[in-house]
Design an enzyme around this catalytic site. Structure first.
Site, PDB file in Angstrom:
ATOM      1  CE1 TYR B  91      -4.134  -1.722   0.027  1.00  0.00           C
ATOM      2  CE2 TYR B  91      -3.239  -2.975   1.863  1.00  0.00           C
ATOM      3  CZ  TYR B  91      -4.216  -2.792   0.891  1.00  0.00           C
ATOM      4  OH  TYR B  91      -5.266  -3.685   0.785  1.00  0.00           O
ATOM      5  CG  ASP B 150      -0.695 -13.241   8.364  1.00  0.00           C
ATOM      6  OD1 ASP B 150      -0.219 -13.694   9.411  1.00  0.00           O
ATOM      7  OD2 ASP B 150      -1.564 -13.827   7.686  1.00  0.00           O
ATOM      8  CG  HIS B 395       2.276  -7.681  -3.420  1.00  0.00           C
ATOM      9  ND1 HIS B 395       3.248  -8.470  -2.846  1.00  0.00           N
ATOM     10  CD2 HIS B 395       1.593  -7.136  -2.393  1.00  0.00           C
ATOM     11  CE1 HIS B 395       3.152  -8.406  -1.529  1.00  0.00           C
ATOM     12  NE2 HIS B 395       2.153  -7.600  -1.225  1.00  0.00           N
ATOM     13  CE1 TYR B 479      -8.541  -3.531   2.229  1.00  0.00           C
ATOM     14  CE2 TYR B 479      -8.760  -2.514   4.369  1.00  0.00           C
ATOM     15  CZ  TYR B 479      -8.079  -3.348   3.508  1.00  0.00           C
ATOM     16  OH  TYR B 479      -6.930  -3.983   3.941  1.00  0.00           O
ATOM     17  NE  ARG B 480      -4.344  -0.759   4.477  1.00  0.00           N
ATOM     18  CZ  ARG B 480      -3.833  -1.719   5.246  1.00  0.00           C
ATOM     19  NH1 ARG B 480      -4.468  -2.880   5.353  1.00  0.00           N
ATOM     20  NH2 ARG B 480      -2.718  -1.539   5.908  1.00  0.00           N
TER      21      ARG B 480
END
Lengths: 534, 534
Positions: B91, B150, B395, B479-480
């Protein structure tokens, strides 16, 4: 003609005309008889100039009409006070905080827009009462349970927006909301959470959407008019059972509360519970023997009270836990609870009510506390629960948050007993019974009596303010308060020179620059009125 | 020397000097080597000019130092990007959204300030990792469980503020917070909830305090620097057990999800679960027979897949439910769950992991998924879980919210399979596995691969944006999202001409008029940059 503050008669008349165009002539109320309905029947300003009486009321029937009303109010800088059904007794009823405000009454917007039985949620308008929502569900045989407060005539949305509570697993009603539609002070329409994404089917399922979450801003708030609100519902459980726990010694309150915390924080017991002094019900006088004991000079000793409780088989403290779910699960939960409590010497248990769902309508008459089962009712107003003192014309709730520990309850009892005695507030034994309105804390709730007597009411208001102060000095702050005391309560939330209130004011000025929505609500005043209110 | 946008070299040097005075020379980083640590190792802008590289970083050790840093940045109008530990892989990691920002690194503020074992809550600083908090609890033998994601090296606070999730009953980490301390963009200190009442002992117990609740404003936010945050913890349960459920037909997903909803919404099962295609694990290739079936021209029919699943004893869909609590209670819960599912013909159950608490440290090595039990770890980075494709250098998570219904999962599978095929995004069978990150909805989560190849990354970014669009057209919103796509995601939350974003902008401008905190975060740009970003 009563006028809104700082508004000329001409402008007011013009606004009323515009309101009539927006919502229809019959839904703008400005006669004395109509306005009387928007006065607080429990007002602490009875027969006083200070009673905040509205100048008019307007009742739109749709979101579009709300937008029009807000825009008109904005153009005339007329303050609006927003109510859903106006049943907020003990906290101000339908009356505005600021006299001369126009009440924006949302009672006509009473549509249940959706109840989703598969994912257990609902979308409602402001005027939907608990009765309305319950009836909607019953008529369709939907297997969901609404969490209801006492009494059931209030607005589902209004209760949640005022941070009201109920009795079951979703008793924190604001916390169980999901998704808002809001008319902003400029008349613009906003949807929060997934409602901001056109076509999303998760508006009543996912709370946050994307980015900062603004929903909390509209709770106890003057920042917008909420026109739709979603709620999580509890899936209809298989069964309900309750069990009570009584402990014999004063100090047992410490392990009693710790054990309840473990059970409730783990989800092993659900719903609201309270810690009661087993020697006295909050309602009704004690028996003669106890009355004599209490009247002893200097009061009874702890040992004397414990001995009395033991002799009468009452114990000292008690609580009742509730369990919702499959029969085998709730039986196992109650059994486990008893095991956990059994480390307290002399603890006793009692099996309380047991029900299976759906509740047989024929049984309803026999159920003492329907709200536990999600059945809205008005039994709180029944003749049997009326206060014994004929002088009471109403009450104002004093309701501080205290820590959920036995030590805190003992400290609060000492501090408030002393304070109330000094202030001359009548306080029967057992009137301190901490309730778990919200998870992990207790709320104390006292009804301060209103009378039809100006001098007494003035005195009472003064006492109320002193109690807010005394509580705050011990770290206890109100979760909610009557309109008359909103500024006093916000005043004690004063960390770093009132940083929180100043932050609220920054937001208020940005979102509502003309200060037209609910000025003064939660002690937050718009720029134009801030100085004179300080 | 890299400079913050619109800041002169002189002003920048002066600011660095002032930062050094505020936090100590050794905690201001501006060398190339130091700054490299604040780049995103999964950046989709590898070898490109657009990579947002900070101009410096500053690491205060206390709230007072944070206040000083914010005030200095404000006086020079230098944008700050706030990180707790910077482990937000997939992110954006520790890197700012806007190149040239100064990273405000809170890693040194790593004190566990309180863990309350009696009411199951904690108060932490931003730099406290899950490992730190777990160690603190273990060393003292406290009977509470932390809900961990995690992996476990990230910040407890940072994860919650980014709306991160874990595995247990309190997996919605922002929802389980209680109480914030925030440094506002002007350097002022604010406490929310009961923290605003000096001396209150309920800051980590009662969420709201009095008046509108502002906590949500600081989640996925650019409105403040959170310096303390409270959390509800789960009381250490007696036991844990899990059980899996497999159904044989494609259409069985409808009753499967409905039944899971009933159980989870009732609190009968707790924690995160996912709906998996039983024919394929998301990791590793399918067996040869299945591979051949999948390679059939036009793809296999539903009947063929169902037959294959039946022959191999795999079924079609599966899920695993988790139960935390007293042994008798969780046994009753799992038994009830099996009873509820038994209306689906051909359903099969499997007993999964069972543990009792406290977990024996010697057993930890053998537990496949430690996060379920609140034990932080880094096993997600283990060599066995590395992707099979050696070209992957990282990723970016694409993670939309979808409805929790079987119908929605089937629709999403169809829509995304088609979209991914058209976009040329590799998508192995089983890569759509909806997870209940949050109550009552699913999140889909796909890792879009980053490479050390400019052309491929550009293509990938383009595909990511297309996927955001396609999903939003079906009502599914992220959501993010990685910093690179924050504006794209906020763009699709567009109800009423982006009323939500405009509301956020109003608040942003009021609270942070110079726009120094995290400009662009969640697609919210300060006034000074809004036009050029549009």
């Amino acid at each position: 003609m009563r006028l809104p503050p700082n508004v000329k008669a001409e402008s007011f008349s013009e606004a009323l005309k515009q309101f009539e165009q927006a919502v229809g002539k019959e839904w703008v109320f400005s006669s004395e008889e109509d306005i009387d309905l928007y006065r607080d029947s429990y007002t602490p300003f009875w027969h006083e100039e200070e009673e905040p009486i509205p100048s008019a009321a307007v009742a739109p029937s749709s979101t579009e009409e709300v937008q029009k009303v807000v825009r008109i109010a904005n153009s005339h800088k007329i303050p609006l006070w927003i109510i859903s059904t106006g049943k907020n007794l003990g906290y101000g009823g339908p009356a505005p905080l600021l006299g001369g405000s126009i009440v924006l009454d949302l009672k006509r917007m009473n549509r249940v827009l959706e109840v989703d039985e598969r994912n257990h949620c609902a979308l409602v308008e402001p005027g939907v009462s608990y009765f309305d929502l319950y009836r909607y569900i019953q008529e369709r045989g939907l297997k969901v349970m609404v969490d209801v407060p006492d009494p059931g005539w209030g607005s589902v949305m209004g209760n949640a927006l005022d941070r009201g509570v109920g009795y079951g697993p979703f008793r924190d009603h604001f916390d169980s909301h999901c998704g808002l539609e809001v008319v902003l002070p400029n008349g613009e329409l906003l949807r929060t959470g997934m409602g901001a994404l056109p076509g999303a089917k998760t508006w009543q399922q996912y709370k946050y959407g994307y980015g900062p979450s603004i929903d909390g801003l509209f709770c106890q708030s003057s920042l917008g008019v909420v026109t739709k609100m979603g709620f999580y519902l509890y899936p209809q459980p298989e069964a309900f059972r309750a069990g009570s726990v009584t402990v014999p010694k004063r100090q047992d309150i410490v392990p009693l509360v710790d054990t309840v915390n473990y059970l409730v924080n783990s989800g092993i017991a659900q719903g609201q519970f309270q810690i009661s002094n087993a020697l006295a019900s909050p309602f009704g006088p004690p028996d003669l023997e106890l009355a004599n004991l209490l009247a002893k000079p200097g009061g009874p000793s702890t040992e004397e009270l414990e001995r009395y409780g033991a002799e009468k088989n009452l114990g000292y403290w008690s609580t009742m836990l509730k369990f919702y779910g499959p029969q085998d699960v709730i039986d196992a939960q109650w059994n486990y609870a008893k095991k956990k409590f059994s480390s307290i010497p002399g603890v006793r248990f009692k099996e309380e009510a047991k029900y299976t769902f759906p509740i047989d309508p024929k049984m309803v008459e026999q159920i003492p506390h329907l709200a536990d089962l999600g059945i809205p009712n008005l039994s709180i107003f029944g003749i049997g629960v009326r206060p014994q003192r004929p002088m009471s014309y109403g009450h104002l709730w004093f309701s501080p948050i205290i820590p959920a520990t036995g030590e805190a309850i003992l400290e609060v009892t000492d501090v408030l007993t002393k304070a109330f005695r000094e202030l001359g507030v009548p306080m029967p034994l057992g009137s301190i019974f901490p309730i778990s309105f919200f998870p992990r804390t207790f709320v104390l709730i006292f009804g301060m009596e209103v009378e039809h007597n100006v001098a007494k009411n003035r005195e009472m208001r003064d006492k109320f303010r002193k109690m807010v102060k005394i509580a705050s000095e011990h770290g206890w702050g109100e979760y909610r308060t009557p309109t008359a005391f909103m500024s006093d309560v916000m005043d004690v939330y004063s960390f770093n020179n009132h940083a929180l209130r100043r932050f609220h004011e920054t937001i208020k000025d940005a979102v509502d620059p003309n200060g037209i929505l609910a000025p003064g609500k939660a002690g937050i005043w718009p720029k134009s009125m801030r100085k004179e209110r300080a």
